[in-house]
Design a protein around this motif. Structure first.
Motif, mmCIF file in Angstrom:
data_model
loop_
_atom_site.group_PDB
_atom_site.id
_atom_site.type_symbol
_atom_site.label_atom_id
_atom_site.label_comp_id
_atom_site.label_asym_id
_atom_site.label_seq_id
_atom_site.Cartn_x
_atom_site.Cartn_y
_atom_site.Cartn_z
ATOM 1 N N ARG A 1 -8.280 3.363 -4.059
ATOM 2 C CA ARG A 1 -9.322 2.395 -3.727
ATOM 3 C C ARG A 1 -9.671 1.496 -4.908
ATOM 4 N N GLU B 1 -13.256 3.908 11.113
ATOM 5 C CA GLU B 1 -13.319 2.812 10.152
ATOM 6 C C GLU B 1 -12.190 1.811 10.413
ATOM 7 N N VAL B 2 -10.998 2.329 10.691
ATOM 8 C CA VAL B 2 -9.872 1.433 10.988
ATOM 9 C C VAL B 2 -10.131 0.657 12.275
ATOM 10 N N GLU C 1 -6.985 9.207 -3.440
ATOM 11 C CA GLU C 1 -7.754 8.221 -2.662
ATOM 12 C C GLU C 1 -8.647 7.394 -3.567
ATOM 13 N N GLU D 1 -6.868 0.237 4.569
ATOM 14 C CA GLU D 1 -7.435 1.393 5.262
ATOM 15 C C GLU D 1 -6.412 2.039 6.200
ATOM 16 N N GLU D 2 -5.682 1.212 6.923
ATOM 17 C CA GLU D 2 -4.677 1.731 7.846
ATOM 18 C C GLU D 2 -3.602 2.509 7.095
ATOM 19 N N GLN E 1 -12.609 -2.023 11.650
ATOM 20 C CA GLN E 1 -11.975 -3.135 10.946
ATOM 21 C C GLN E 1 -11.139 -3.977 11.908
ATOM 22 N N ARG F 1 -12.159 8.224 9.408
ATOM 23 C CA ARG F 1 -11.180 7.223 8.966
ATOM 24 C C ARG F 1 -10.677 6.397 10.156
ATOM 25 N N CYS G 1 0.827 -1.215 0.000
ATOM 26 C CA CYS G 1 0.000 0.000 0.000
ATOM 27 C C CYS G 1 0.866 1.272 0.000
ATOM 28 N N LEU H 1 -3.887 3.973 4.155
ATOM 29 C CA LEU H 1 -4.465 5.201 3.634
ATOM 30 C C LEU H 1 -4.597 6.241 4.749
ATOM 31 N N LYS H 2 -5.046 5.787 5.916
ATOM 32 C CA LYS H 2 -5.193 6.700 7.051
ATOM 33 C C LYS H 2 -3.857 7.341 7.409
#
Length: 627
Positions: free
Chosen positions: A450, A506-507, A446, A460-461, A510, A503, A409, A463-464
């Motif tokens: 995705r 969301e992390v 972003e 996600e982590e 998850q 965000r 990532c 991206l955060k």
């Protein structure tokens, strides 16, 4: 040659009997045994020297030469020699032949080891051949006095007080091999009281107890009683003279078939066919098959015990064997798991359940490998160790999965943000309306990020963290944007903060979902372990009950024979042994028996599998309903 086989072109000395009386294991022979992963059929031969033992063993090996026959009155074989050969009938087993030095050799300076050689032949074999010449008379039985000394040379359990009476003969029979008496140079008619009998009938008649209660009668009957008690599975073969020419006896291994007497050839063929066709695998109580590597461990344990001046204990030897095999079973299962994971798992995975699914499949197979090899893991110590090790390995794969996903990532985000970084360095965003352009470019990155597949579980982590890394420059651009009012800047700051919070949530969501997935996997792992252990317990129970049944049948037959022969006291002792076997069988049949056997696993796994302890007994109770 199949994996796990180690067949030999010639015999090797396994246990050397040195002139000073020391028994010394030979590493070369042990190394051969350790390479044999197949179950072994172990046939040992014992008997007085110069009775032709080696000839029979060479024939069992399918060879004319191998074990040294010798041609003089001097005993030739010293100690115990071993020859591993392909089994003629079973490709999944190895035939291990053990030829022992002759007993009662008058040329020996030290004869005290004869009893130990005899005992070791019994302890290591699944079929014992006693070879003698002439007839089975009192003199022949007196020569077999070693069998009467077995209770002094061997102990079944470590807990028995040596001052107590001899242990129950049924316990010895549980460990002892099948017995074959080979009578060489036999010239009598097989007839008793005017009726023809076969070889087995001849042996059983010779083992009938003499009438009377004198010391002499008791002394005469003792070897008969011991053979009958210790060896319920008995067979006899009589062999005519191999040749009528005495000079040919000195070169028996050189003779062609036409030089041998037809009756002798027929008897040898019958003997070999019987051994090849019926000799069982070497096992320990409970039916666990012994491999070559396990046989090597038994030999080491027994010889080391004897050399230390102690009496070999069968139970202790089996426990030492179980320790070795269970340790190896854990190692083999872990290695199998690693191979399967290497073949099936491609990192990074798109989700944690994907990795856990592969782990579950590989763990199940690894557990099967462990169950196939492990035995007497009564408190599930080794199974618990395996589960803990595999759980640790799973966590290791999860960490690697996260690392590889993170790297993937980060590399993707770095490639997508090249233009944005260039603009930041060239102060492109530090002008009126530059903040909105910066925000739009981040949204574009972003969006493209995705759309890219196969980023893994850290998408996600990563991206955060990427966006968090741009917050400081974003605030700096926002503060320099002269096109925005203070209120608009405050609103933009609030939106950025809200998006960052979203965000983070969301992390966290998850991460919580992954934790729950891992908890469910531990529950699955626990149930799989209980299920496979339950199946093994049930298999062990059936084997134990079958073993008990055979022993009771043998005891019942022996009791009836003793009653017919008029030995009521001995028959009553046999009845007590039968009753004890019945009580043991009733305990094994008890519905709570499997539950007690599973308690060790429950205790062990509950120590390191969170959330399992409270559910463990409920899971087991539900499973036992189906047993």
């Amino acid at each position: 040659m199949s994996p796990g086989e180690a067949h030999m072109d010639h015999p090797l000395c396994l246990i050397e009997n040195r002139p000073d009386g020391r028994l010394v294991l030979q590493e070369e022979a042990l190394a051969v045994l350790r390479r044999i992963r197949q179950p072994v059929v172990v046939v040992a031969i014992v008997g007085p020297y110069r009775t032709g033992k080696s000839y029979l063993m060479n024939r069992l090996a399918g060879q004319r030469k191998g074990f040294s026959l010798g041609s003089t009155v001097q005993a030739n074989t010293k100690g115990i020699w071993m020859w591993c050969r392909p089994h003629p009938h079973c490709s999944d087993r190895t035939l291990v032949l053990l030829d022992t030095e002759g007993l009662e050799d008058t040329g020996k300076s030290n004869t005290q080891n004869d009893a130990w050689i005899f005992a070791l032949a019994i302890l290591l074999s699944s079929t014992l051949v006693y070879n003698s010449k002439g007839t089975i008379d009192q003199n022949a039985l007196d020569q077999l006095h070693y069998v009467t000394e077995l209770t002094q040379k061997i102990r079944v359990t470590s807990s028995r007080d040596p001052s107590q009476e001899d242990e129950d003969s049924s316990e010895f029979a549980r460990y002892f091999p099948a017995f074959i008496w080979a009578v060489r140079d036999f010239t009598l008619e097989l007839e008793i009281d005017g009726h023809s009998v076969d070889d087995d009938g001849y042996l059983e008649n010779a083992l009938k107890l003499r009438k009377g209660n004198t010391e002499q009668v008791r002394r005469c009957n003792l070897p008969r009683l011991c053979i009958r008690k210790f060896f319920p599975s008995r067979k006899c073969f009589t062999f005519f003279w191999p040749t009528s020419k005495k000079k040919n006896l000195r070169q028996l291994e050189e003779l062609q078939e036409e030089d041998l007497e037809e009756e002798f050839q027929y008897a040898v063929t019958r003997f070999c066919d019987h051994v090849w066709g019926t000799a069982k695998r070497k096992t320990v109580p409970g039916g666990q098959a012994v491999t070559g590597a396990m046989l090597a461990k038994l030999a080491e344990t027994y010889v080391e015990t004897i050399c230390s001046g102690k009496v070999p204990c069968l139970e202790s030897a089996v426990l030492a064997l179980a320790e070795m095999e269970n340790t190896a079973a854990v190692e083999e299962a872990v290695a199998h798991y690693g191979r399967l994971m290497g073949e099936k798992l491609i990192l990074p995975t798109e989700s944690v359940p994907e990795l856990l699914g592969v782990h579950a499949e590989c763990e199940k197979e690894a557990l099967r490998v462990f169950m196939a090899r492990a035995f007497k893991d009564d408190h599930s110590h080794f199974q618990t160790k395996l589960v803990k090790t595999l759980d640790d390995r799973k966590e290791g794969y999860c960490q690697r999965n996260e690392q590889e996903s993170t790297q993937c990532c980060q590399a993707l985000l770095a490639s997508l943000s090249v233009e944005l970084e260039e603009k930041v360095r060239n102060w492109v965003y530090f002008q009126p309306n530059g903040h909105q352009q910066f925000v739009d470019d981040l949204k574009d990155i972003e969006g493209r990020y995705r759309q890219k597949p196969k980023k893994g579980v850290m998408a996600e982590e990563a991206l955060k963290q990427f966006l968090e890394g741009k917050e400081a420059v974003g605030r700096a651009i926002l503060q320099k944007d002269t096109a925005l009012s203070e209120k608009e800047k405050q609103m933009a700051e609030a939106r950025a903060q809200a998006e960052a919070t979203q965000r983070e949530q969301e992390v966290q969501r998850q991460r919580q979902a992954e934790l729950e997935q891992k908890m469910r996997d531990q529950q699955r792992s626990y149930e799989e372990n209980v299920q496979q252990l339950k199946a093994k317990i049930e298999q062990n129970r059936e084997q134990l009950l079958e073993e008990q049944k055979m022993m009771m049948e043998n005891k019942l037959a022996e009791k009836e024979a003793l009653l017919i022969e008029g030995y009521r006291k001995e028959a009553e002792q046999m009845i007590k042994e039968i009753q004890r076997l019945k009580e043991e069988s009733a305990k094994i049949k008890d519905p709570s028996w499997p539950e007690r056997a599973l308690e060790g696993l429950v205790t062990g796994l509950s120590l390191f599998l969170p959330g399992i302890a409270g559910k463990a007994m409920g899971i087991i109770t539900n499973m036992l309903r189906d047993m």
